[in-house]
Enzyme design. Structure first.
Site, mmCIF file in Angstrom:
data_model
loop_
_atom_site.group_PDB
_atom_site.id
_atom_site.type_symbol
_atom_site.label_atom_id
_atom_site.label_comp_id
_atom_site.label_asym_id
_atom_site.label_seq_id
_atom_site.Cartn_x
_atom_site.Cartn_y
_atom_site.Cartn_z
ATOM 1 C CB SER A 11 -0.846 -0.032 1.279
ATOM 2 O OG SER A 11 -1.354 1.245 1.606
ATOM 3 C CE1 TYR B 252 -5.102 -1.425 4.467
ATOM 4 C CE2 TYR B 252 -3.825 0.536 3.967
ATOM 5 C CZ TYR B 252 -4.512 -0.594 3.541
ATOM 6 O OH TYR B 252 -4.593 -0.883 2.202
HETATM 7 P P1 NAP Z 1 -11.974 -4.863 -0.911
HETATM 8 O O1 NAP Z 1 -12.643 -4.279 -2.097
HETATM 9 O O2 NAP Z 1 -12.475 -4.518 0.452
HETATM 10 O O3 NAP Z 1 -11.876 -6.474 -1.042
HETATM 11 C C1 NAP Z 1 -11.285 -7.225 -0.020
HETATM 12 C C2 NAP Z 1 -11.414 -8.713 -0.307
HETATM 13 O O4 NAP Z 1 -10.770 -9.433 0.747
HETATM 14 C C3 NAP Z 1 -12.839 -9.213 -0.385
HETATM 15 O O5 NAP Z 1 -12.917 -10.238 -1.348
HETATM 16 C C4 NAP Z 1 -13.070 -9.797 1.025
HETATM 17 O O6 NAP Z 1 -14.118 -10.751 0.978
HETATM 18 C C5 NAP Z 1 -11.680 -10.398 1.309
HETATM 19 N N1 NAP Z 1 -11.313 -10.576 2.711
HETATM 20 C C6 NAP Z 1 -11.262 -9.625 3.694
HETATM 21 N N2 NAP Z 1 -10.859 -10.190 4.862
HETATM 22 C C7 NAP Z 1 -10.651 -11.510 4.605
HETATM 23 C C8 NAP Z 1 -10.228 -12.616 5.392
HETATM 24 N N3 NAP Z 1 -9.947 -12.498 6.711
HETATM 25 N N4 NAP Z 1 -10.119 -13.838 4.801
HETATM 26 C C9 NAP Z 1 -10.396 -13.977 3.492
HETATM 27 N N5 NAP Z 1 -10.797 -12.982 2.695
HETATM 28 C C10 NAP Z 1 -10.921 -11.769 3.243
HETATM 29 O O7 NAP Z 1 -10.428 -4.454 -0.931
HETATM 30 P P2 NAP Z 1 -9.540 -3.905 -2.137
HETATM 31 O O8 NAP Z 1 -9.628 -2.437 -2.139
HETATM 32 O O9 NAP Z 1 -9.780 -4.703 -3.371
HETATM 33 O O10 NAP Z 1 -8.117 -4.279 -1.524
HETATM 34 C C11 NAP Z 1 -7.462 -5.511 -1.759
HETATM 35 C C12 NAP Z 1 -6.081 -5.419 -1.119
HETATM 36 O O11 NAP Z 1 -5.403 -4.287 -1.656
HETATM 37 C C13 NAP Z 1 -6.092 -5.213 0.389
HETATM 38 O O12 NAP Z 1 -5.007 -5.871 0.971
HETATM 39 C C14 NAP Z 1 -5.934 -3.701 0.524
HETATM 40 O O13 NAP Z 1 -5.410 -3.325 1.763
HETATM 41 C C15 NAP Z 1 -4.979 -3.438 -0.600
HETATM 42 N N6 NAP Z 1 -4.963 -2.051 -1.095
HETATM 43 C C16 NAP Z 1 -6.095 -1.420 -1.498
HETATM 44 C C17 NAP Z 1 -6.021 -0.138 -2.011
HETATM 45 C C18 NAP Z 1 -7.213 0.643 -2.486
HETATM 46 O O14 NAP Z 1 -7.060 1.864 -2.713
HETATM 47 N N7 NAP Z 1 -8.367 0.042 -2.681
HETATM 48 C C19 NAP Z 1 -4.782 0.482 -2.096
HETATM 49 C C20 NAP Z 1 -3.642 -0.193 -1.647
HETATM 50 C C21 NAP Z 1 -3.751 -1.463 -1.152
HETATM 51 P P3 NAP Z 1 -14.973 -11.129 2.325
HETATM 52 O O15 NAP Z 1 -15.414 -9.835 2.927
HETATM 53 O O16 NAP Z 1 -16.095 -12.004 1.820
HETATM 54 O O17 NAP Z 1 -14.047 -11.885 3.192
HETATM 55 C C1 GCO Z 2 -6.889 5.317 3.338
HETATM 56 C C2 GCO Z 2 -6.983 4.316 2.243
HETATM 57 C C3 GCO Z 2 -5.673 3.664 1.921
HETATM 58 C C4 GCO Z 2 -5.727 2.910 0.623
HETATM 59 C C5 GCO Z 2 -4.469 2.329 0.098
HETATM 60 C C6 GCO Z 2 -3.472 3.341 -0.317
HETATM 61 O O1 GCO Z 2 -7.814 5.413 4.126
HETATM 62 O O2 GCO Z 2 -5.893 6.066 3.351
HETATM 63 O O3 GCO Z 2 -7.976 3.381 2.414
HETATM 64 O O4 GCO Z 2 -4.862 3.341 2.877
HETATM 65 O O5 GCO Z 2 -6.716 1.948 0.640
HETATM 66 O O6 GCO Z 2 -3.949 1.298 0.862
HETATM 67 O O7 GCO Z 2 -2.432 2.716 -0.986
#
Ligand code: NAP
Ligand code: GCO
Length: 264
Positions: A145, A158
């Site tokens: 992230s 986080y």
């Molecule tokens: P999301 O839309 O909230 O999707 C999260 C997924 O993880 C869902 O399929 C959820 O399904 C599953 N999940 C959550 N807890 C779990 C557990 N304990 N066991 C198994 N499955 C679990 O998240 P996203 O934005 O796609 O993010 C995916 C990854 O990228 C995360 O690690 C997040 O921190 C990272 N990330 C996101 C962003 C962003 O801007 N969106 C940026 C940087 C990094 P269930 O709820 O059914 O379990």
């Molecule tokens: C926040 C965001 C983030 C992003 C992501 C950034 O509240 O700042 O949710 O942390 O999801 O991980 O890379």
């Protein structure tokens, strides 16, 4: 060069790939020829995801499995081994965020975020590494992230987890690189998914959420990322094209980390 990026004959497990970033990564691996397994916790999410994969012509194998539960993880990875074949590619994608000022956050909430976003990557990697070591081949991609590098208000747990995940990535690369196992991180910028939906909610007067405007101004690309923006970089890290890349974090952030920000 096409062969270097092909995943033909490979088996990939993408955790938490019911929707969002994980789904897009799994889709790109399927398009490159891999067989896909994924998991999530909710039956409703699992059913919707299986339907969404089918609609794209992908026969994904879905599991109800909480990545923080070692027994469930071991049983899932064993089943994948028996049904699809040994896992060549693991993406530790499942994650959650809780946006709470640190002084108001309960220890339970803090622990839950660390458990899902950091400890689970240890649990799932530990489950797949021995077979990768036996076969002297494997790719592990940890979804890091911006918060692997930066802090901000309300995301202490986080940021601690994602910073830790960056170092777990480097350590897996260091400890198992000799087995021809590559472990790298991918660091998405601000991506439009359900996780970030509250940061993009329209204001009662129809204007942008202040955080939404802040991110657009802070990103040289001047937009939020989409899950599809992660497809190419994630494919690179899963394919033979990255065989000498190890312990790196590839940030896919539209330039955020390079930019000091606009003067007010
Ligand atoms: P999301 O839309 O909230 O999707 C999260 C997924 O993880 C869902 O399929 C959820 O399904 C599953 N999940 C959550 N807890 C779990 C557990 N304990 N066991 C198994 N499955 C679990 O998240 P996203 O934005 O796609 O993010 C995916 C990854 O990228 C995360 O690690 C997040 O921190 C990272 N990330 C996101 C962003 C962003 O801007 N969106 C940026 C940087 C990094 P269930 O709820 O059914 O379990
Ligand atoms: C926040 C965001 C983030 C992003 C992501 C950034 O509240 O700042 O949710 O942390 O999801 O991980 O890379």
């Amino acid at each position: 060069m096409k062969d270097k990026f092909s995943l033909e004959g490979k088996v990939a497990l993408v955790t938490g790939a019911a929707y969002g970033i994980g789904f897009a990564i799994a889709e790109s691996y399927a398009m490159a020829g891999a067989r896909i397994a994924f998991n999530c916790r909710s039956q409703a999410h699992l059913d919707q995801a299986l339907e969404a994969y089918r609609a794209k012509g992908i026969e994904a194998k879905g599991y109800l499995c909480d990545v923080t539960d070692e027994e469930q993880v071991v049983s899932m990875t064993e089943d994948i081994g028996k049904t699809l074949g040994p896992i060549d590619i693991l993406v530790n994608n499942a994650g959650i965020i809780k946006r709470i000022p640190m002084t108001e956050m309960s220890v339970e909430d803090f622990r839950q975020v660390i458990d899902i976003d950091l400890n689970a990557a240890f649990i799932v990697s530990k489950a797949v590494l021995p077979k990768m070591m036996e076969r002297r081949s494997g790719k592990i991609i940890n979804v890091c992230s911006m918060m692997s590098e930066l802090g901000r208000e309300t995301v202490s747990a986080y940021a601690a987890a994602k910073g830790g995940l960056k170092m777990l990535t480097r350590n897996i690369a260091s400890e198992y690189g000799g087995y021809n196992i590559q472990c790298n991180g991918i660091g998405p910028g601000y991506i439009a998914t359900p996780q970030t939906a509250p940061l993009r909610e329209k204001q009662p007067d129809g204007s942008r959420h202040p955080f939404d405007s802040f991110i657009i101004a802070k990103t040289p690309a001047a937009r939020w990322g989409t899950p599809e923006d992660l497809m190419g970089p994630a494919l690179f890290l899963a394919s033979e094209a990255s065989d000498f890349v190890n312990g790196q974090i590839l940030y896919v952030d539209g330039g955020i980390l390079a930019y000091i920000g606009k003067q007010p």
